[in-house]
Scaffold this active site. Structure first.
Site, PDB file in Angstrom:
ATOM      1  N   GLY A 199       0.832  -1.209   0.000  1.00 21.48           N
ATOM      2  CA  GLY A 199       0.000   0.000   0.000  1.00 21.48           C
ATOM      3  C   GLY A 199       0.852   1.239   0.000  1.00 21.48           C
ATOM      4  O   GLY A 199       2.065   1.175  -0.214  1.00 21.48           O
ATOM      5  N   ASN A 200       0.234   2.377   0.218  1.00 17.57           N
ATOM      6  CA  ASN A 200       0.994   3.626   0.299  1.00 17.57           C
ATOM      7  C   ASN A 200       0.408   4.518   1.387  1.00 17.57           C
ATOM      8  O   ASN A 200      -0.621   4.194   1.974  1.00 17.57           O
ATOM      9  CB  ASN A 200       1.023   4.328  -1.057  1.00 17.57           C
ATOM     10  CG  ASN A 200      -0.366   4.711  -1.513  1.00 17.57           C
ATOM     11  OD1 ASN A 200      -0.998   5.574  -0.928  1.00 17.57           O
ATOM     12  ND2 ASN A 200      -0.865   4.039  -2.541  1.00 17.57           N
ATOM     13  N   ARG A 201       1.063   5.640   1.646  1.00 18.39           N
ATOM     14  CA  ARG A 201       0.728   6.442   2.828  1.00 18.39           C
ATOM     15  C   ARG A 201      -0.384   7.461   2.608  1.00 18.39           C
ATOM     16  O   ARG A 201      -0.637   8.292   3.476  1.00 18.39           O
ATOM     17  CB  ARG A 201       1.988   7.169   3.305  1.00 18.39           C
ATOM     18  CG  ARG A 201       2.949   6.246   4.043  1.00 18.39           C
ATOM     19  CD  ARG A 201       4.246   6.965   4.343  1.00 18.39           C
ATOM     20  NE  ARG A 201       4.020   8.308   4.849  1.00 18.39           N
ATOM     21  CZ  ARG A 201       4.813   9.343   4.600  1.00 18.39           C
ATOM     22  NH1 ARG A 201       5.877   9.192   3.866  1.00 18.39           N
ATOM     23  NH2 ARG A 201       4.544  10.530   5.093  1.00 18.39           N
ATOM     24  N   SER A 202      -1.052   7.426   1.484  1.00 17.61           N
ATOM     25  CA  SER A 202      -2.067   8.453   1.236  1.00 17.61           C
ATOM     26  C   SER A 202      -3.237   8.317   2.214  1.00 17.61           C
ATOM     27  O   SER A 202      -3.814   7.243   2.361  1.00 17.61           O
ATOM     28  CB  SER A 202      -2.581   8.314  -0.196  1.00 17.61           C
ATOM     29  OG  SER A 202      -3.627   9.220  -0.381  1.00 17.61           O
TER      30      SER A 202
ATOM     31  N   ALA B 136      -3.813   7.832  -4.884  1.00 11.62           N
ATOM     32  CA  ALA B 136      -2.473   7.296  -5.148  1.00 11.62           C
ATOM     33  C   ALA B 136      -2.678   5.827  -5.524  1.00 11.62           C
ATOM     34  O   ALA B 136      -3.006   4.995  -4.673  1.00 11.62           O
ATOM     35  CB  ALA B 136      -1.613   7.418  -3.903  1.00 11.62           C
TER      36      ALA B 136
END
Ligand code: CTP
Length: 413
Positions: A219-222, A286
């Protein structure tokens, strides 16, 4: 008709807030009032209640008989926390008069009374009308607080010059006249509502997650905050907004339709369903570029292995796919997270490559803005221009982005 939450702080000019309520309700608006304890020492709450037709609140610890509803509207079935419910329902928060003390609290995020707490929870536009003695108004501390508020996107109704409350004193610091305040409120409420009435806007927010196995993901930090603010701002301009939220834990704005998704494939499916109907796409999510090629059905075991290789495959580029199916009249806005000094140049290439009308560029080499932060600072690129939006709260940045998009759509119309 709009819902205006009026915050009154403790200054001599508090009596002018009564005249504001008379004018605002006369113009058909619904008004609820929060007083600071000091305001009540200048004007009693009975007058505010009589003119607004609803209880005026002072303390966080008293119950609101209307449970956060505006006059004439049904109270909710549950018993909400009154200041949170009131600001959630309000379309505008006006603080008039705003004393030097209340200004300082708003600028620095204090939440020590009902009004300052409500202001901190407010997502609607905030209009602040200072009123105080001229020496207090001109003090560097007050000037700095006003600058802080302005930079954060707060609207200010500048005080006038003239006779002040203390006998014989003249100068700047008189509360803006109630009629002028109502005009400012209506401009803030109406400017938007007229502009995009009926426009269908699709906003994506958050970050997609790609399963590795049944419990782990890439995943990502958005956080989705920027997308939520875009949705809120578009809704405020009168648009019908659909928000596609990828793993967003924050609540979405009232009046916005929300569809939750997890993976890029789900995001793609929902976006394809909604795209046909929309006239404006704000693709702020994102989106993962790669996903595990063969996610495991159960939970992967360690089984004594020192190294594990994860094979990744490219995800579909959702935005490019939508751009390929666009019809005339649709505006497509992408968001690019770029790194370092070449951010804008790289983004300009992306604008052309993805055939977008605009691209909003974030420099993610900075930790104080962008991912998961409260603030952002962006550059909005179109084929003809480059607009830098200096660091501000994401709500204010969202408004600036929509201003560029509105101008772009007006040119194309
Ligand atoms: N995007 C998308 N689908 C993807 C990847 C990105 O729809 N699989 C969208 C994003 O929502 C964003 C825009 O494309 O609006 C630009 O995203 P970005 O990741 O910066 O672009 P990429 O094409 O992935 O380029 P890079 O190689 O720089 O990551």
């Amino acid at each position: 008709m709009s819902r205006i939450l009026l915050g009154v702080s403790g200054g001599v000019a508090a009596y002018k807030a009564l005249e504001f309520i008379r004018l605002a309700t006369g113009a058909g608006h619904l008004v609820r009032v929060i007083l600071t304890p000091a305001a009540e020492r200048f004007v009693g709450r009975a007058s505010f209640e009589a003119l607004s037709g609803a209880p005026a609140l002072i303390s966080e610890f008293e119950r609101d008989p209307l449970r956060g509803a505006f006059p004439g509207e049904p109270p909710p079935a549950h018993t909400p926390i009154s200041h949170l419910e009131l600001v959630a329902k309000a379309e505008l928060l006006l603080v008039a008069p705003a004393t030097a003390n209340t200004l300082a609290k708003l600028a620095h995020g204090h939440a020590d009374n009902l009004l300052s707490s409500a202001a901190l929870a407010a997502r609607c536009p905030l209009l602040v009308a200072p009123a105080m003695n001229n020496r207090m108004y001109e003090h560097p501390a007050t000037r700095a607080n006003l600058e802080l508020l302005r930079a954060r996107g707060v609207e200010l109704a500048e005080p006038g010059a003239g006779r002040l409350a203390s006998v014989g004193e003249e100068g700047i610091g008189r509360l803006a006249e109630p009629a002028a305040l109502l005009e400012r409120c209506e401009a803030l409420l109406g400017a938007g509502a007229r502009e995009w009435r009926g426009l269908h806007v699709l906003v994506t927010a958050g970050g997609t997650r790609e399963p590795i196995d049944s419990v782990r993901y890439l995943g990502n930090r958005s956080s989705g905050r920027m997308g939520l603010e875009l949705a809120r701002a578009a809704h405020r301009r009168g648009a019908q907004v659909v928000l596609v939220a990828a793993n967003v834990s924050l609540a979405s704005p009232d009046g916005v339709a929300r569809r939750d998704v997890t993976t890029t494939a789900e995001l793609q499916r929902v976006c394809e369903e909604e795209f046909e109907r929309c006239e404006l796409l704000l693709m702020s999510a994102a989106v993962a570029d790669y996903r595990p090629a063969a996610p495991a059905a159960g939970k992967l075991k360690k089984a004594g292995r020192e190294r594990v290789e994860l094979e990744l495959e490219a995800t579909p580029d959702v935005l490019s796919g939508l751009a390929a199916r666009r019809r005339p009249g649709q505006t497509l806005v992408g968001f690019a997270a770029e790194h370092g000094p070449d951010a804008v140049a790289l983004a300009r290439e992306k604008l052309a490559l993805k055939e977008l009308d605009a691209l909003v560029v974030n420099d993610i080499s900075r930790s104080d803005i962008g991912f998961d932060a409260q603030d952002n600072e962006v550059t909005v690129l179109t084929s003809a221009q480059e607009r830098h939006v200096p660091r501000a709260a994401k709500a204010a940045v969202a408004e600036a982005i929509l201003d560029v998009v509105a101008a772009l759509r007006a040119e194309g119309a």
